[in-house]
Design a protein around this motif. Structure first.
Motif, mmCIF file in Angstrom:
data_model
loop_
_atom_site.group_PDB
_atom_site.id
_atom_site.type_symbol
_atom_site.label_atom_id
_atom_site.label_comp_id
_atom_site.label_asym_id
_atom_site.label_seq_id
_atom_site.Cartn_x
_atom_site.Cartn_y
_atom_site.Cartn_z
ATOM 1 N N ASP A 83 0.804 -1.227 0.000
ATOM 2 C CA ASP A 83 0.000 0.000 0.000
ATOM 3 C C ASP A 83 0.839 1.280 0.000
ATOM 4 O OD1 ASP A 83 -2.185 -1.613 -0.025
ATOM 5 O OD2 ASP A 83 -2.768 -1.292 2.054
ATOM 6 N N LYS A 84 2.039 1.219 -0.556
ATOM 7 C CA LYS A 84 2.862 2.410 -0.683
ATOM 8 C C LYS A 84 2.671 3.068 -2.046
ATOM 9 C CE LYS A 84 6.340 0.741 2.573
ATOM 10 N NZ LYS A 84 7.713 0.224 2.754
ATOM 11 N N LEU A 85 1.955 2.366 -2.933
ATOM 12 C CA LEU A 85 1.583 2.888 -4.251
ATOM 13 C C LEU A 85 0.098 2.652 -4.472
ATOM 14 C CD1 LEU A 85 4.416 1.627 -6.654
ATOM 15 C CD2 LEU A 85 4.047 3.974 -5.870
ATOM 16 N N ASP A 86 -0.522 3.546 -5.257
ATOM 17 C CA ASP A 86 -1.936 3.394 -5.591
ATOM 18 C C ASP A 86 -2.134 2.924 -7.026
ATOM 19 O OD1 ASP A 86 -2.751 4.581 -3.030
ATOM 20 O OD2 ASP A 86 -1.969 6.449 -3.889
ATOM 21 N N LEU A 87 -1.212 3.329 -7.902
ATOM 22 C CA LEU A 87 -1.332 3.068 -9.335
ATOM 23 C C LEU A 87 0.058 2.814 -9.894
ATOM 24 C CD1 LEU A 87 -3.091 3.221 -12.013
ATOM 25 C CD2 LEU A 87 -2.531 5.667 -12.042
ATOM 26 N N ALA A 88 0.192 1.780 -10.716
ATOM 27 C CA ALA A 88 1.525 1.465 -11.253
ATOM 28 C C ALA A 88 1.440 1.001 -12.696
ATOM 29 C CB ALA A 88 2.198 0.392 -10.400
ATOM 30 N N TRP A 89 2.423 1.426 -13.473
ATOM 31 C CA TRP A 89 2.589 0.998 -14.870
ATOM 32 C C TRP A 89 3.425 -0.271 -14.840
ATOM 33 C CZ3 TRP A 89 0.776 1.338 -19.519
ATOM 34 C CH2 TRP A 89 1.578 1.148 -20.653
ATOM 35 N N LEU A 90 2.804 -1.390 -15.174
ATOM 36 C CA LEU A 90 3.470 -2.685 -15.080
ATOM 37 C C LEU A 90 3.562 -3.362 -16.430
ATOM 38 C CD1 LEU A 90 1.627 -4.170 -11.943
ATOM 39 C CD2 LEU A 90 3.721 -2.793 -11.983
ATOM 40 N N GLY A 91 4.594 -4.180 -16.598
ATOM 41 C CA GLY A 91 4.644 -5.073 -17.741
ATOM 42 C C GLY A 91 3.740 -6.267 -17.438
ATOM 43 N N GLY A 92 3.453 -7.066 -18.450
ATOM 44 C CA GLY A 92 2.572 -8.212 -18.249
ATOM 45 C C GLY A 92 3.082 -9.173 -17.185
ATOM 46 N N PHE A 93 4.389 -9.491 -17.215
ATOM 47 C CA PHE A 93 4.968 -10.419 -16.243
ATOM 48 C C PHE A 93 4.983 -9.796 -14.853
ATOM 49 C CE2 PHE A 93 9.019 -12.772 -14.783
ATOM 50 C CZ PHE A 93 8.269 -13.756 -14.163
ATOM 51 N N THR A 94 5.301 -8.482 -14.785
ATOM 52 C CA THR A 94 5.303 -7.809 -13.485
ATOM 53 C C THR A 94 3.902 -7.816 -12.890
ATOM 54 O OG1 THR A 94 6.849 -6.295 -14.570
ATOM 55 C CG2 THR A 94 6.315 -5.861 -12.281
ATOM 56 N N PHE A 95 2.867 -7.670 -13.755
ATOM 57 C CA PHE A 95 1.499 -7.755 -13.244
ATOM 58 C C PHE A 95 1.222 -9.146 -12.673
ATOM 59 C CE2 PHE A 95 -2.715 -9.451 -13.864
ATOM 60 C CZ PHE A 95 -3.375 -8.723 -12.878
ATOM 61 N N VAL A 96 1.657 -10.177 -13.389
ATOM 62 C CA VAL A 96 1.460 -11.546 -12.893
ATOM 63 C C VAL A 96 2.113 -11.694 -11.520
ATOM 64 C CG1 VAL A 96 2.093 -13.973 -13.259
ATOM 65 C CG2 VAL A 96 1.201 -12.613 -15.166
ATOM 66 N N GLN A 97 3.331 -11.162 -11.372
ATOM 67 C CA GLN A 97 4.024 -11.223 -10.086
ATOM 68 C C GLN A 97 3.264 -10.435 -9.016
ATOM 69 O OE1 GLN A 97 7.783 -9.730 -11.694
ATOM 70 N NE2 GLN A 97 8.755 -11.683 -11.212
ATOM 71 N N ALA A 98 2.748 -9.255 -9.398
ATOM 72 C CA ALA A 98 1.986 -8.431 -8.447
ATOM 73 C C ALA A 98 0.686 -9.123 -8.052
ATOM 74 C CB ALA A 98 1.692 -7.064 -9.061
ATOM 75 N N ASN A 99 0.057 -9.772 -9.010
ATOM 76 C CA ASN A 99 -1.188 -10.481 -8.742
ATOM 77 C C ASN A 99 -0.957 -11.600 -7.714
ATOM 78 O OD1 ASN A 99 -4.015 -10.907 -9.325
ATOM 79 N ND2 ASN A 99 -3.418 -12.767 -10.405
ATOM 80 N N ILE A 100 0.165 -12.312 -7.881
ATOM 81 C CA ILE A 100 0.509 -13.384 -6.940
ATOM 82 C C ILE A 100 0.866 -12.793 -5.571
ATOM 83 C CG2 ILE A 100 2.210 -15.182 -6.413
ATOM 84 C CD1 ILE A 100 2.383 -15.647 -9.486
ATOM 85 N N ARG A 101 1.682 -11.736 -5.587
ATOM 86 C CA ARG A 101 2.153 -11.136 -4.327
ATOM 87 C C ARG A 101 1.010 -10.530 -3.520
ATOM 88 N NH1 ARG A 101 2.964 -9.533 -0.209
ATOM 89 N NH2 ARG A 101 4.695 -8.310 0.680
ATOM 90 N N THR A 102 -0.025 -9.996 -4.203
ATOM 91 C CA THR A 102 -1.150 -9.364 -3.503
ATOM 92 C C THR A 102 -2.318 -10.327 -3.289
ATOM 93 O OG1 THR A 102 -2.150 -8.553 -5.573
ATOM 94 C CG2 THR A 102 -0.563 -7.098 -4.470
ATOM 95 N N LYS A 103 -2.051 -11.603 -3.544
ATOM 96 C CA LYS A 103 -3.092 -12.643 -3.394
ATOM 97 C C LYS A 103 -4.329 -12.340 -4.241
ATOM 98 C CE LYS A 103 -1.688 -14.182 1.222
ATOM 99 N NZ LYS A 103 -0.403 -13.463 1.252
#
Length: 289
Positions: A83-103
């Motif tokens: 929760d240190k960011l509200d909006l982020a420009w992600l690549g497709g793989f980074t989104f997959v990683q973020a999706n996993i990390r944020t459950k």
């Protein structure tokens, strides 16, 4: 006496309403949308690209927008998850990683129209390298390990062509960013490399590519970049952010500048399902368990 009590009650209610309005207005004024992006280009370039977009979002959302630089791809994922960011420009793989990390709470809301059919360019400055097969036994440069277009998808497509990056190259180098990969290849630090097609096109247009560096292959298309919000952001604010991006119109001069800097013709809605193929590719390439 009754009239006096009623007037007192009305006056108290009015005072409460004004106090509430004051604090709500002050809170809105103090509210800041914290935005970041994966560092796939030089920090100065990221700031330059974001500046007009940040001003536009401030106007559309009625709140301050702050760009938060990060050191690497993993830092963006962690900041979004904590929760240190509200909006982020992600690549497709980074989104997959973020999706996993944020459950599963991270939510992709928009992507450039171009991101529905993104590609990567394989490049070299070696006149003896004419095809991907010729890169065997050579030093090869990827971008960041977490880059979709600079590592994951090119590695996956190399596998489809029968080239194993871990065993078929003399050495694998990670430049850290797309523009850095071009510099690696131009200087001879790597015999060949790969970067996203959008950055390649921009560097060519700006005449920042050495004449000896050329494209030898292009990947098949895949989904890539998106703007992702943290899952517990106010739903009303999420809708406003999405609407602001979808409102960008190339026929509007102000909007045209923003879109040009983002290498976009327009933004379109996106969804998690678009990145299922990238997750499967990451698992196939051994980058996700």
């Amino acid at each position: 006496m009754v009239h006096f009590s009623r007037r007192l009650a009305l006056k108290s209610a009015l005072v409460c309403a004004l106090v509430s309005l004051f604090f709500n207005t002050a809170a809105a004024a103090d509210a800041v949308l914290r935005v970041s992006a994966i560092p796939d280009e030089a920090p100065t370039e990221l700031q330059r690209k974001f500046a007009p977009l940040g001003k536009y979002l401030e106007k559309e959302l009625g709140m301050k927008v702050s760009f938060v630089p990060v050191s690497d791809y993993a830092a963006v994922v962690e900041a979004l998850a904590s929760d240190k960011l509200d909006l982020a420009w992600l690549g497709g793989f980074t989104f997959v990683q973020a999706n996993i990390r944020t459950k599963g709470t991270a939510l992709p809301i928009v992507q450039r129209e171009e991101d529905a059919r993104f590609t990567s360019k394989f490049i070299t400055a070696d006149p003896n390298i004419k095809t991907l097969a010729d890169t065997r036994g050579k030093v090869f440069a990827f971008g960041s390990p977490s880059s979709t277009s600079g590592h994951l998808m090119p590695r996956y497509f190399l596998m489809q062509d029968g080239i194993n990056a871990d065993s078929d190259f003399k050495n694998v180098a990670f430049s850290g960013a797309h523009d850095a990969t071009v510099a690696f290849v131009a200087s001879g630090k790597a015999d060949a490399g790969v970067l996203n097609a959008s950055v390649w096109a921009k560097l060519v247009e700006q005449q920042k590519v050495d004449a000896k560096v050329r494209v030898i292959a292009t990947t098949p298309p895949y989904f890539d970049y998106n703007w992702t919000v943290r899952g517990d952001l106010d739903p009303a604010l999420i809708r406003k952010i999405e609407a602001a991006f979808l409102k960008l119109d190339a026929s509007n001069p102000e909007h045209a500048e923003i879109l040009a800097l983002q290498r976009a013709t327009k933004f379109i809605p996106t969804k998690k399902e678009n990145y299922a193929g990238i997750e499967q590719a990451a698992k196939a390439a051994g980058l996700l368990k």
